[in-house]
Design a protein around this motif. Structure first.
Motif, PDB file in Angstrom:
ATOM      1  N   LEU A 175       0.815  -1.222   0.000  1.00  0.00           N
ATOM      2  CA  LEU A 175       0.000   0.000   0.000  1.00  0.00           C
ATOM      3  C   LEU A 175       0.846   1.268   0.000  1.00  0.00           C
ATOM      4  N   HIS A 176       1.928   1.290   0.777  1.00  0.00           N
ATOM      5  CA  HIS A 176       2.719   2.523   0.888  1.00  0.00           C
ATOM      6  C   HIS A 176       3.526   2.791  -0.381  1.00  0.00           C
ATOM      7  N   GLU A 177       3.488   1.856  -1.320  1.00  0.00           N
ATOM      8  CA  GLU A 177       4.171   2.092  -2.601  1.00  0.00           C
ATOM      9  C   GLU A 177       3.167   2.362  -3.721  1.00  0.00           C
ATOM     10  N   THR A 178       1.912   2.682  -3.340  1.00  0.00           N
ATOM     11  CA  THR A 178       0.914   3.022  -4.359  1.00  0.00           C
ATOM     12  C   THR A 178       0.681   4.528  -4.311  1.00  0.00           C
ATOM     13  N   SER A 179      -0.567   4.963  -4.287  1.00  0.00           N
ATOM     14  CA  SER A 179      -0.837   6.399  -4.291  1.00  0.00           C
ATOM     15  C   SER A 179      -2.180   6.678  -3.638  1.00  0.00           C
TER      16      SER A 179
ATOM     17  N   PHE B  88       0.723   6.774  11.755  1.00  0.00           N
ATOM     18  CA  PHE B  88       1.468   7.718  12.592  1.00  0.00           C
ATOM     19  C   PHE B  88       0.711   8.108  13.867  1.00  0.00           C
ATOM     20  N   ASP B  89      -0.605   7.812  13.909  1.00  0.00           N
ATOM     21  CA  ASP B  89      -1.486   8.300  14.991  1.00  0.00           C
ATOM     22  C   ASP B  89      -0.842   8.347  16.371  1.00  0.00           C
ATOM     23  N   ASN B  90      -0.315   7.203  16.799  1.00  0.00           N
ATOM     24  CA  ASN B  90       0.125   7.124  18.189  1.00  0.00           C
ATOM     25  C   ASN B  90       1.634   7.219  18.348  1.00  0.00           C
ATOM     26  N   MET B  91       2.315   7.763  17.328  1.00  0.00           N
ATOM     27  CA  MET B  91       3.775   7.840  17.421  1.00  0.00           C
ATOM     28  C   MET B  91       4.216   9.241  17.829  1.00  0.00           C
ATOM     29  N   ASP B  92       5.302   9.306  18.587  1.00  0.00           N
ATOM     30  CA  ASP B  92       5.824  10.616  18.945  1.00  0.00           C
ATOM     31  C   ASP B  92       6.458  11.278  17.719  1.00  0.00           C
ATOM     32  N   VAL B  93       6.649  12.577  17.810  1.00  0.00           N
ATOM     33  CA  VAL B  93       7.099  13.374  16.672  1.00  0.00           C
ATOM     34  C   VAL B  93       8.476  12.924  16.167  1.00  0.00           C
ATOM     35  N   TYR B  94       9.373  12.591  17.087  1.00  0.00           N
ATOM     36  CA  TYR B  94      10.714  12.166  16.668  1.00  0.00           C
ATOM     37  C   TYR B  94      10.651  10.853  15.871  1.00  0.00           C
ATOM     38  N   THR B  95       9.848   9.907  16.333  1.00  0.00           N
ATOM     39  CA  THR B  95       9.688   8.643  15.615  1.00  0.00           C
ATOM     40  C   THR B  95       9.147   8.895  14.210  1.00  0.00           C
TER      41      THR B  95
ATOM     42  N   ARG C 286       0.553   6.601   5.807  1.00  0.00           N
ATOM     43  CA  ARG C 286       0.355   6.380   7.241  1.00  0.00           C
ATOM     44  C   ARG C 286      -0.713   7.291   7.822  1.00  0.00           C
ATOM     45  N   ASN C 287      -1.038   8.354   7.094  1.00  0.00           N
ATOM     46  CA  ASN C 287      -2.061   9.270   7.596  1.00  0.00           C
ATOM     47  C   ASN C 287      -3.444   8.970   7.032  1.00  0.00           C
TER      48      ASN C 287
ATOM     49  N   ALA D 252      -0.653  -6.151   5.239  1.00  0.00           N
ATOM     50  CA  ALA D 252       0.436  -5.989   6.208  1.00  0.00           C
ATOM     51  C   ALA D 252       1.297  -4.837   5.717  1.00  0.00           C
ATOM     52  N   ASP D 253       1.301  -3.756   6.464  1.00  0.00           N
ATOM     53  CA  ASP D 253       2.069  -2.582   5.996  1.00  0.00           C
ATOM     54  C   ASP D 253       2.538  -1.775   7.191  1.00  0.00           C
ATOM     55  N   LEU D 254       2.878  -0.524   6.941  1.00  0.00           N
ATOM     56  CA  LEU D 254       3.459   0.312   7.979  1.00  0.00           C
ATOM     57  C   LEU D 254       2.390   0.795   8.945  1.00  0.00           C
ATOM     58  N   PRO D 255       2.710   0.821  10.233  1.00  0.00           N
ATOM     59  CA  PRO D 255       1.722   1.307  11.195  1.00  0.00           C
ATOM     60  C   PRO D 255       1.418   2.790  10.988  1.00  0.00           C
TER      61      PRO D 255
END
Lengths: 114, 407
Positions: free
Chosen positions: B276-280, B309-316, B336-337, B304-307
């Motif tokens: 999915l993250h390699e599509t558009s 961003f919702d619950n990740m801190d800004v640095y991550t 991710r958004n 199965a793809d990237l989690p």
């Protein structure tokens, strides 16, 4: 250049000083070649230890066992640790707040005649 | 990552694998070591630079910390340690591909001879020369792989797949297992564990590239007919020969996951792995709709793809977002958004039949297969890892979006 090595998508530049990006790539490529040569030397030594003739075909046919793989990986990690040592030192000094100001103040305190 | 852990993972040899001569292999080992060193030494160094230098400077000026990864990037962009990390990381990616391309230069005829001498395993290959490769694949070389998934013009039919097969192994530093199949294997285990009575008869893998994640389905659901599609002829061609070489029957077809030629309700299980993250923006909802259409009643869609961003801190978020800018992954962060639950519902799934979950990594299994480099100790090391932004594999598991079509 081998046309099969060209990437579609403009390569980013990371450093403002012209040439540093180029130089970094050259240094890391030389480091790669150094490690490849070190592995080849290791193969030659191991063939010698086993009393086998050091020939191109023996070097090519040599398959490292698990212990050899581990020895080589440890050596490469040691090499990379040294390669990046100023970088990691800068990070460490940042965390201990070891600044230029502290250094200058120390010179003033210890070496400047009053 | 534990600094005492010595990674010596070796890829399983198969008839289509090209790793080159002794020097090529040594250069490839260096790439794995370099990537390990970047994770073990440089990543912690820049984390320190962010939290001890960039963040306080930003906070002193604005009176608050950066709100999102865009602000964090502005705050950190000029940091010399960050620049060094980014440049060395990029170079590791470049050396990874060139070390395999050099190996391939000598492999032409041998690869073809090996492909011709394979014993049939029962799979098939169907190409579609009229298929229009979508722009998200053709306009940029994802992962900085020269030639991209379709390969450079005039490339040997098997070279692109061989490059990807070996390159992925180096990229993952072997953490995906001797066959690069940990994602597929983990999702299979997830399905079997959570739905013990579910027996898919037909399975489809979307965006399969060279079939790394596909083969576990044929292995772990031996009663099922497994199909796998990709837009790149070069990928499915190699995937077919690799699968036959490993004795695993899969039907590979050149198709676009946004719109396939399979009939409605053709499959009981439709999966994708890091597709999915390699599509558009436009393609992603179409893929969800197509998956819903292809599922038989009671069938499951799993991506199965990237989690998110919702619950990740800004640095991550900032570290992960580096892939967008420096590894030719235009959709990496935007994906991710996306609200994938809403997208699933819009495709037809009932809201209470869609959820995110974690599929535990299957890597422990490799330890029992007698491969010296995948020792139990090494596998345990990976299983126990905590997720660290910028490290290759998440500790413990893969993020999965699971949706079930009503009966």
């Amino acid at each position: 250049m081998n046309p099969n090595k060209i990437v579609k998508g403009k390569r980013p530049e990371f450093y403002e000083t012209p040439g540093i990006d180029l130089l970094m790539h050259m240094v890391m490529t030389l480091a790669q070649e150094h490690c490849a040569m070190r592995d080849r030397l290791d193969t030659i030594e191991r063939l010698g230890n086993e009393g086998q003739p050091v020939t191109s075909s023996n070097i090519e046919a040599y398959l490292p066992d698990q212990t050899t793989l581990e020895d080589r990986e440890k050596r490469r990690q040691k090499f990379l640790e040294n390669l990046f040592s100023v970088l990691t030192q800068n990070a460490a000094q940042l965390s201990t707040n070891d600044t230029k100001e502290r250094f200058d103040a120390l010179i003033d305190e210890l070496a400047t005649e009053s | 990552m534990n600094k005492d852990f010595i990674n010596t993972f070796q890829q399983e040899v198969h008839p289509l694998l090209v790793d080159g001569n002794a020097d090529d292999r040594a250069r490839q080992e260096y790439v794995k070591s370099l990537k390990t060193s970047i994770q073990q030494s440089l990543l912690p160094a820049i984390s320190g630079a962010y939290f001890q230098r960039a963040l306080p400077a930003f906070a002193a000026e604005k009176g608050r910390p950066p709100e999102d990864h865009r602000e964090a990037r502005k705050a950190f962009a000029d940091d010399p340690l960050f620049k060094a990390y980014l440049s060395i990381n990029r170079i590791s990616q470049e050396l990874q591909w060139t070390s395999v391309i050099d190996a391939l230069a000598e492999a032409g005829q041998q690869l073809e001879d090996n492909a011709k001498s394979l014993l049939p395993a029962g799979g098939s290959l169907t190409l579609d020369p009229d298929l229009e490769v979508p722009k998200y694949v053709s306009s940029i070389d994802i992962h900085c792989m020269p030639g991209g998934y379709c390969g450079p013009d005039g490339a040997h039919a098997l070279h692109t797949g061989a490059l990807y097969d070996r390159g992925v192994y180096l990229y993952a530093m072997g953490y995906m297992g001797p066959r690069n199949d940990d994602m597929g294997r983990s999702v299979c285990n997830y399905v079997k564990r959570n739905h013990p009575d579910y027996k898919p008869r037909r399975i489809l893998d979307l965006g399969c590239t060279v079939g790394h994640s596909t083969l576990p389905y044929a292995e772990l659901f031996p009663e099922a007919e497994v199909h796998a599609i990709d837009v790149a002829a070069a990928c499915v061609t190699y995937a077919h020969h690799r699968a036959e070489g490993l004795g695993i029957p899969v039907h590979f077809k050149q198709m676009n996951a946004e719109s396939t030629s399979y009939e409605d309700g053709s499959f009981d299980l439709v999966v994708s792995h890091i597709l999915l993250h390699e599509t558009s923006n436009k393609a992603m909802p179409k893929i969800f709709h197509e998956a819903y259409r292809l599922l038989a009643p009671g069938g499951m869609m799993i991506h199965a793809d990237l989690p998110p961003f919702d619950n990740m801190d800004v640095y991550t978020q900032l570290i992960l977002d580096n892939e967008t800018w420096y590894n030719n992954e235009p959709f990496w962060t935007a994906m991710r958004n996306k609200d994938q639950i809403a997208m699933s519902v819009a495709a037809g799934f009932a809201e209470d039949a869609v959820a995110f979950d974690t599929a535990p990594m299957a890597i422990m299994e490799f330890a029992s297969n007698g491969d010296d480099s995948y020792s139990e100790e090494a596998a345990k090391e990976i299983e126990d890892r905590e997720f660290e932004a910028g490290e290759y594999a998440p500790g413990g598991g893969w993020e999965v979006l699971v949706a079930r079509k009503e009966d």
